[in-house]
Design a protein around this motif. Structure first.
Motif, mmCIF file in Angstrom:
data_model
loop_
_atom_site.group_PDB
_atom_site.id
_atom_site.type_symbol
_atom_site.label_atom_id
_atom_site.label_comp_id
_atom_site.label_asym_id
_atom_site.label_seq_id
_atom_site.Cartn_x
_atom_site.Cartn_y
_atom_site.Cartn_z
ATOM 1 N N UNK A 288 0.833 -1.191 0.000
ATOM 2 C CA UNK A 288 0.000 0.000 0.000
ATOM 3 C C UNK A 288 0.873 1.248 0.000
ATOM 4 N N UNK A 289 0.327 2.318 -0.579
ATOM 5 C CA UNK A 289 0.983 3.621 -0.567
ATOM 6 C C UNK A 289 0.308 4.486 0.493
ATOM 7 N N UNK A 304 -1.871 -1.057 -3.688
ATOM 8 C CA UNK A 304 -1.149 -1.177 -4.949
ATOM 9 C C UNK A 304 -1.254 -2.636 -5.396
ATOM 10 N N UNK A 305 -2.254 -2.919 -6.195
ATOM 11 C CA UNK A 305 -2.582 -4.301 -6.551
ATOM 12 C C UNK A 305 -1.422 -5.006 -7.252
ATOM 13 N N UNK A 334 3.041 15.305 -11.271
ATOM 14 C CA UNK A 334 2.422 14.202 -10.538
ATOM 15 C C UNK A 334 3.418 13.502 -9.637
ATOM 16 N N UNK A 335 2.863 12.621 -8.817
ATOM 17 C CA UNK A 335 3.652 11.668 -8.047
ATOM 18 C C UNK A 335 3.584 10.330 -8.784
ATOM 19 N N UNK A 336 4.696 9.628 -8.799
ATOM 20 C CA UNK A 336 4.788 8.355 -9.524
ATOM 21 C C UNK A 336 5.185 7.257 -8.555
ATOM 22 N N UNK A 337 4.696 6.056 -8.807
ATOM 23 C CA UNK A 337 5.113 4.894 -8.031
ATOM 24 C C UNK A 337 5.681 3.856 -8.991
ATOM 25 N N UNK A 358 -5.022 10.479 -4.137
ATOM 26 C CA UNK A 358 -4.206 9.281 -3.986
ATOM 27 C C UNK A 358 -4.813 8.114 -4.756
ATOM 28 N N UNK A 359 -5.177 8.393 -6.011
ATOM 29 C CA UNK A 359 -5.684 7.369 -6.912
ATOM 30 C C UNK A 359 -4.742 7.225 -8.103
ATOM 31 N N UNK A 360 -4.654 6.022 -8.636
ATOM 32 C CA UNK A 360 -3.856 5.786 -9.845
ATOM 33 C C UNK A 360 -4.646 6.248 -11.058
ATOM 34 N N UNK A 361 -4.036 7.085 -11.887
ATOM 35 C CA UNK A 361 -4.704 7.572 -13.096
ATOM 36 C C UNK A 361 -4.212 6.861 -14.348
#
Length: 449
Positions: A288-289, A304-305, A334-337, A358-361
């Motif tokens: 998880x983030x 974070x699946x 943006x923020x990147x993971x 805090x959602x993935x786009x």
């Protein structure tokens, strides 16, 4: 007196020699002429040489046996070591790489991508979305043919699906001014270190991260985060209000992210970033983030699946850096993971986060194996990866442009360091610097496009 006759055979001939003799007391005396026969000295020397060779060979064989007995435990230990190292890659056989992808799952993924691209095309029709729709329709037709003909070429189809998905992500909801803010897509050079200092806590804290708030409109806030619990966990971040204070280790404030190192909101790993006075990091022992707002003290979480954690997919190359499965980065927008999944065979996956919700786009899947790199960072939507050269040098060797979906494997951008290990490397769009946490040392570099 008796006369004795001795018959002597002459070696090498068939002749015999009669030898007269006389008896004296109890002895028989006779004279022999030895000129009539010779000792086989040449043959004797050859036999002696052969015996010596045989003896030498026997000694050599015995020495090899002794060495083999000594080497067997070493060979067994090496084999066990290789087996242990290969165990981490067992998932490639059991989970993905060598098993056929279920056609139903493949068809479902195609439908999701088709729906996403179709929505984008309805809102903003262009040549790229039109071409994508055509290719997706062809891919769906090919899947139906696989159903009908029982023809399974699934690995090829999987790669094709990944490429189509990356292009679809690039088309979807990218800011209109994204290209203009990043006119030069690929970095060309990295300077010598412009900052070099030891972290403010202790040289023994070899894992962590540091840098400057990455929001373009942010104030000059520098931060430092050291992992103090087995180089794995942390629960505070040290904040400085100016560069001068940071360099002098003064006037800082330790902000508490969680109540303890083992709290559910504590930090795990060194992939931390600060964006808009908010700390983004991997949550304690989960995929998880977490985001922690320093001003409001509020914490958010997002799953974070499929992300590998607990040293399943750390940064490696020369030697693995523990607890680097998930890396948070930031650039202009943006923020990147950055992480890896079994579904993508351990290759790097890049997801773009909305820092507020805090959602993935967006999500892109690369073909770069995460364990083959030492660190990553993002600049203008471009993922860069580094590899170990030697103790005092690193090299940027790879780039993946999320805007175009292009992968570049021919980069060679070397930069200096002061120690072998890299815990964190992040880019700051405010000053255009790279910030490196290098085995307890803090370094910064200027970058050039």
């Amino acid at each position: 007196m008796f006369v004795f006759l001795l018959l002597l055979a002459v070696i090498g001939t068939v002749e015999a020699q009669r030898v007269p003799g006389q008896q004296k007391t109890d002895s028989c005396l006779c004279k022999i002429n030895s000129s009539t026969w010779t000792f086989p000295a040449v043959q004797f020397m050859e036999v002696t040489r052969q015996v010596q060779i045989c003896e030498d060979n026997l000694n050599e064989f015995e020495e090899k046996l002794r060495n083999t007995k000594a080497e067997l435990p070493m060979m067994e230990a090496t084999l066990q070591n290789i087996s242990a190292r290969m165990k981490a890659f067992g998932y490639l056989h059991t989970s993905a790489l060598y098993s056929a992808l279920h056609l139903q799952q493949l068809n479902q993924e195609l439908e999701e991508i088709h729906q996403s691209v179709n929505e984008t095309h309805m809102q903003n029709p262009n040549k790229e979305t039109h071409n994508l729709l055509s290719e997706l329709n062809k891919a769906k037709h090919d899947v139906q043919r696989m159903y009908r003909d029982d023809f399974f070429n699934l690995e090829t189809m999987k790669k094709r699906l990944r490429d189509l998905n990356n292009r679809a992500q690039s088309c979807k909801t990218m800011p209109n001014d994204f290209r203009s803010t990043c006119h030069q897509r690929i970095m060309t050079r990295i300077s010598s270190p412009s900052i070099t200092k030891l972290n403010s806590i202790s040289k023994s804290y070899i894992s962590g991260a540091w840098g400057r708030d990455a929001l373009l409109s942010s104030k000059e806030h520098y931060w430092e985060h050291c992992l103090v619990s087995g180089h794995k966990h942390g629960n505070t971040i040290r904040m400085y209000k100016s560069y001068e204070d940071f360099m002098a280790n003064r006037n800082y404030k330790d902000e508490q992210i969680a109540s303890s190192y083992s709290d559910k909101n504590a930090v795990q790993g060194s992939g931390t970033i600060l964006y808009d006075n908010t700390v983004f990091y991997q949550c304690y022992s989960t995929a998880e983030i977490c985001s922690f707002n320093i001003t409001t003290k509020a914490t958010k979480r997002m799953k974070l699946d499929g992300a590998g954690i607990d040293n399943k997919f750390p940064f490696c190359y020369y030697s693995c850096r523990d607890w680097t499965d998930i890396d948070l980065e930031a650039d202009q927008d943006a923020v990147w993971v950055i992480y890896a999944t079994e579904e993508n065979h351990g290759n790097i996956v890049v997801s773009r986060l909305d820092p507020l919700s805090l959602n993935i786009t967006h999500t892109w899947k690369t073909q770069l194996f995460k364990r083959s790199v030492t660190s990553t960072f993002m600049v203008c939507g471009v993922l860069y990866a580094t590899r170990f050269v030697n103790t005092y040098q690193e090299e940027v060797f790879y780039a993946f442009d999320t805007t175009t979906g292009q992968e570049i494997n021919t980069l060679s951008l070397p930069f200096e360091k002061v120690s072998a290990g890299i815990a964190n490397l992040n880019y700051n769009p405010v000053d255009g610097k790279l910030y490196l946490y290098n085995d307890a040392y803090l370094l910064a570099y200027d970058t050039f496009n």
